[in-house]
Design a protein around this motif. Structure first.
Motif, PDB file in Angstrom:
ATOM      1  N   GLU B  30      34.152   7.496  71.796  1.00 50.63           N
ATOM      2  CA  GLU B  30      34.594   7.340  70.562  1.00 50.63           C
ATOM      3  C   GLU B  30      34.724   8.514  69.685  1.00 50.63           C
ATOM      4  OE1 GLU B  30      33.277   3.985  72.604  1.00 50.63           O
ATOM      5  OE2 GLU B  30      32.225   5.672  72.234  1.00 50.63           O
ATOM      6  N   ASN B  31      33.519   9.297  69.648  1.00 49.32           N
ATOM      7  CA  ASN B  31      33.161  10.377  68.555  1.00 49.32           C
ATOM      8  C   ASN B  31      34.099  11.736  69.274  1.00 49.32           C
ATOM      9  OD1 ASN B  31      31.675   8.544  67.447  1.00 49.32           O
ATOM     10  ND2 ASN B  31      29.801   9.254  68.527  1.00 49.32           N
ATOM     11  N   MET B  32      34.468  12.480  68.185  1.00 47.05           N
ATOM     12  CA  MET B  32      35.152  13.752  68.666  1.00 47.05           C
ATOM     13  C   MET B  32      34.932  14.807  67.477  1.00 47.05           C
ATOM     14  SD  MET B  32      38.390  13.199  71.115  1.00 47.05           S
ATOM     15  CE  MET B  32      38.609  14.813  71.841  1.00 47.05           C
ATOM     16  N   PHE B  33      34.522  16.179  67.774  1.00 46.40           N
ATOM     17  CA  PHE B  33      34.066  17.142  66.608  1.00 46.40           C
ATOM     18  C   PHE B  33      34.745  18.121  67.127  1.00 46.40           C
ATOM     19  CE2 PHE B  33      30.349  14.290  66.001  1.00 46.40           C
ATOM     20  CZ  PHE B  33      30.151  13.538  67.135  1.00 46.40           C
ATOM     21  N   TRP B  34      35.043  18.915  65.822  1.00 43.96           N
ATOM     22  CA  TRP B  34      35.572  20.394  65.886  1.00 43.96           C
ATOM     23  C   TRP B  34      34.509  21.304  65.058  1.00 43.96           C
ATOM     24  CZ3 TRP B  34      38.760  23.008  68.447  1.00 43.96           C
ATOM     25  CH2 TRP B  34      39.974  22.240  68.974  1.00 43.96           C
ATOM     26  N   TYR B  35      34.118  22.459  65.849  1.00 41.48           N
ATOM     27  CA  TYR B  35      33.029  23.203  64.989  1.00 41.48           C
ATOM     28  C   TYR B  35      33.809  24.675  65.158  1.00 41.48           C
ATOM     29  CZ  TYR B  35      29.459  19.983  66.416  1.00 41.48           C
ATOM     30  OH  TYR B  35      28.754  18.785  66.428  1.00 41.48           O
ATOM     31  N   ARG B  36      33.321  25.523  64.454  1.00 44.06           N
ATOM     32  CA  ARG B  36      33.478  26.974  64.458  1.00 44.06           C
ATOM     33  C   ARG B  36      32.264  27.729  64.659  1.00 44.06           C
ATOM     34  NH1 ARG B  36      36.345  29.881  59.443  1.00 44.06           N
ATOM     35  NH2 ARG B  36      35.288  31.837  60.522  1.00 44.06           N
ATOM     36  N   GLN B  37      32.212  28.570  65.609  1.00 46.27           N
ATOM     37  CA  GLN B  37      30.983  29.604  65.583  1.00 46.27           C
ATOM     38  C   GLN B  37      31.324  30.843  65.291  1.00 46.27           C
ATOM     39  OE1 GLN B  37      29.705  29.520  69.702  1.00 46.27           O
ATOM     40  NE2 GLN B  37      27.726  29.838  69.084  1.00 46.27           N
ATOM     41  N   ASP B  38      30.412  31.316  64.432  1.00 41.33           N
ATOM     42  CA  ASP B  38      30.569  32.848  63.805  1.00 41.33           C
ATOM     43  C   ASP B  38      29.147  33.357  64.069  1.00 41.33           C
ATOM     44  OD1 ASP B  38      32.369  31.137  61.921  1.00 41.33           O
ATOM     45  OD2 ASP B  38      33.407  32.710  62.790  1.00 41.33           O
ATOM     46  N   PRO B  39      29.205  34.833  64.668  1.00 40.52           N
ATOM     47  CA  PRO B  39      27.800  35.452  64.945  1.00 40.52           C
ATOM     48  C   PRO B  39      27.022  35.269  63.603  1.00 40.52           C
ATOM     49  CG  PRO B  39      29.677  36.789  65.681  1.00 40.52           C
ATOM     50  CD  PRO B  39      30.262  35.706  64.640  1.00 40.52           C
ATOM     51  N   GLY B  40      25.723  34.758  63.856  1.00 38.65           N
ATOM     52  CA  GLY B  40      24.783  34.617  62.905  1.00 38.65           C
ATOM     53  C   GLY B  40      24.642  33.579  62.047  1.00 38.65           C
ATOM     54  N   LEU B  41      25.835  32.734  62.212  1.00 36.19           N
ATOM     55  CA  LEU B  41      26.093  31.436  61.470  1.00 36.19           C
ATOM     56  C   LEU B  41      25.710  30.094  62.326  1.00 36.19           C
ATOM     57  CD1 LEU B  41      28.971  32.366  59.190  1.00 36.19           C
ATOM     58  CD2 LEU B  41      26.379  32.390  58.766  1.00 36.19           C
ATOM     59  N   GLY B  42      25.672  30.226  63.340  1.00 36.24           N
ATOM     60  CA  GLY B  42      25.517  29.273  64.297  1.00 36.24           C
ATOM     61  C   GLY B  42      26.868  28.130  64.407  1.00 36.24           C
ATOM     62  N   LEU B  43      26.792  27.077  64.734  1.00 38.75           N
ATOM     63  CA  LEU B  43      27.701  26.308  64.796  1.00 38.75           C
ATOM     64  C   LEU B  43      27.872  25.463  63.423  1.00 38.75           C
ATOM     65  CD1 LEU B  43      27.299  26.434  68.080  1.00 38.75           C
ATOM     66  CD2 LEU B  43      28.338  24.268  68.057  1.00 38.75           C
ATOM     67  N   ARG B  44      29.122  25.354  62.890  1.00 35.53           N
ATOM     68  CA  ARG B  44      29.221  24.789  61.573  1.00 35.53           C
ATOM     69  C   ARG B  44      30.282  23.598  61.961  1.00 35.53           C
ATOM     70  NH1 ARG B  44      30.548  29.106  57.383  1.00 35.53           N
ATOM     71  NH2 ARG B  44      31.626  30.184  59.178  1.00 35.53           N
ATOM     72  N   LEU B  45      30.197  22.360  61.381  1.00 38.18           N
ATOM     73  CA  LEU B  45      31.179  21.267  61.566  1.00 38.18           C
ATOM     74  C   LEU B  45      32.203  21.504  60.717  1.00 38.18           C
ATOM     75  CD1 LEU B  45      31.507  18.567  63.342  1.00 38.18           C
ATOM     76  CD2 LEU B  45      30.298  17.438  61.490  1.00 38.18           C
ATOM     77  N   ILE B  46      33.532  21.451  61.177  1.00 38.56           N
ATOM     78  CA  ILE B  46      34.600  21.236  60.247  1.00 38.56           C
ATOM     79  C   ILE B  46      35.061  20.031  60.192  1.00 38.56           C
ATOM     80  CG2 ILE B  46      36.933  22.215  60.083  1.00 38.56           C
ATOM     81  CD1 ILE B  46      36.460  24.249  62.444  1.00 38.56           C
ATOM     82  N   TYR B  47      35.281  19.170  61.083  1.00 35.94           N
ATOM     83  CA  TYR B  47      35.803  17.800  60.982  1.00 35.94           C
ATOM     84  C   TYR B  47      35.220  17.054  62.157  1.00 35.94           C
ATOM     85  CZ  TYR B  47      39.226  17.756  56.957  1.00 35.94           C
ATOM     86  OH  TYR B  47      39.926  17.528  55.758  1.00 35.94           O
ATOM     87  N   PHE B  48      35.037  15.585  61.920  1.00 38.74           N
ATOM     88  CA  PHE B  48      34.826  14.909  63.145  1.00 38.74           C
ATOM     89  C   PHE B  48      35.403  13.531  62.907  1.00 38.74           C
ATOM     90  CE2 PHE B  48      31.552  11.817  61.332  1.00 38.74           C
ATOM     91  CZ  PHE B  48      30.840  12.523  60.342  1.00 38.74           C
TER      92      PHE B  48
END
Lengths: 114, 117
Positions: B30-48
């Protein structure tokens, strides 16, 4: 600061040694999870510990959770070169409902030297 | 085995282009997620998204939109790509169902490394 903060940011050990990574968080959680990421790849789930559990084992992995201190640790015993990767903790907040939303920490980069 | 696939491993686009990143999962999650990952910032959630046609903003939705017309597919759209959107994009899915093996374990795709020039 972020919900999940990990310590140390980087860790370098010799093969056969144990590796310990720590994660702290701020708000009430449903569970805490650990993930591994090999260089340039997606994350892979390692282990989940629920808020009413204190310790969990899976193979060479041992996870502890202290909800009073809002912290968790991941111990990898008898490390191998193949354990070289980044490790992330992720928390499922108590009020996240059915969305499945997780909050990820910034990760610990582990290097295991042969 | 759960499989999450992303349309491209590497993508190079020009500033101002409209970019589509596709994600497909085969476990009826049911659940889906988009993250972006940048050095030093970890995973950041864009939309779900927790259901078809449902979407929620994450922590950094600016400059992005999403589409979930079918349960298995979740698309991330960069309306007008900019150089600060150069990043690794990760898609993930999870189930609503609380099971013996874990609650809300997320399964990740291999990632798309996007470069905007």
């Amino acid at each position: 600061s972020q919900q999940g903060e990990e310590d140390p940011q980087a860790l370098s050990i010799q093969e056969g040694e144990n590796a310990t990574m720590n994660c702290s968080y701020k708000t009430s959680i449903n569970n805490l999870q650990w993930y591994r990421q090999n260089s340039g790849r997606g994350l892979v789930h390692l282990i989940l510990i629920r808020s009413n559990e204190r310790e969990k084992h899976s193979g060479r992995l041992r996870v502890t959770l202290d909800t009073s201190k809002k912290s968790s640790s991941l111990l990898i015993t008898a490390s191998r070169a193949a354990d070289t990767a980044s490790y992330f903790c992720a928390t499922a907040l108590s009020f996240s409902g059915n969305t499945g939303k997780l909050i990820f920490g910034q990760g610990t980069t582990l290097q295991v030297k042969p | 085995d759960v499989k999450v696939t992303q349309s491209s491993r590497y993508l190079v686009k020009r500033t101002g282009e409209k970019v589509f990143l596709e994600c497909v999962q085969d476990m009826d999650h049911e659940n889906m997620f988009w993250y972006r990952q940048d050095p030093g910032l970890g995973l950041r959630l864009i939309y779900f998204s927790y259901d078809v046609k449902m979407k929620e903003k994450g922590d950094i939705p600016e400059g992005y939109s999403v589409s979930r017309e079918k349960k298995e597919r979740f698309s991330l759209i960069l309306e007008s790509a900019s150089t600060n959107q150069t990043s690794m994009y990760l898609c993930a899915s999870s189930s609503h169902r609380i099971g013996a093996d874990g609650t809300y374990e997320q399964y990740f795709g291999p990632g798309t490394r996007l470069t905007v020039t």
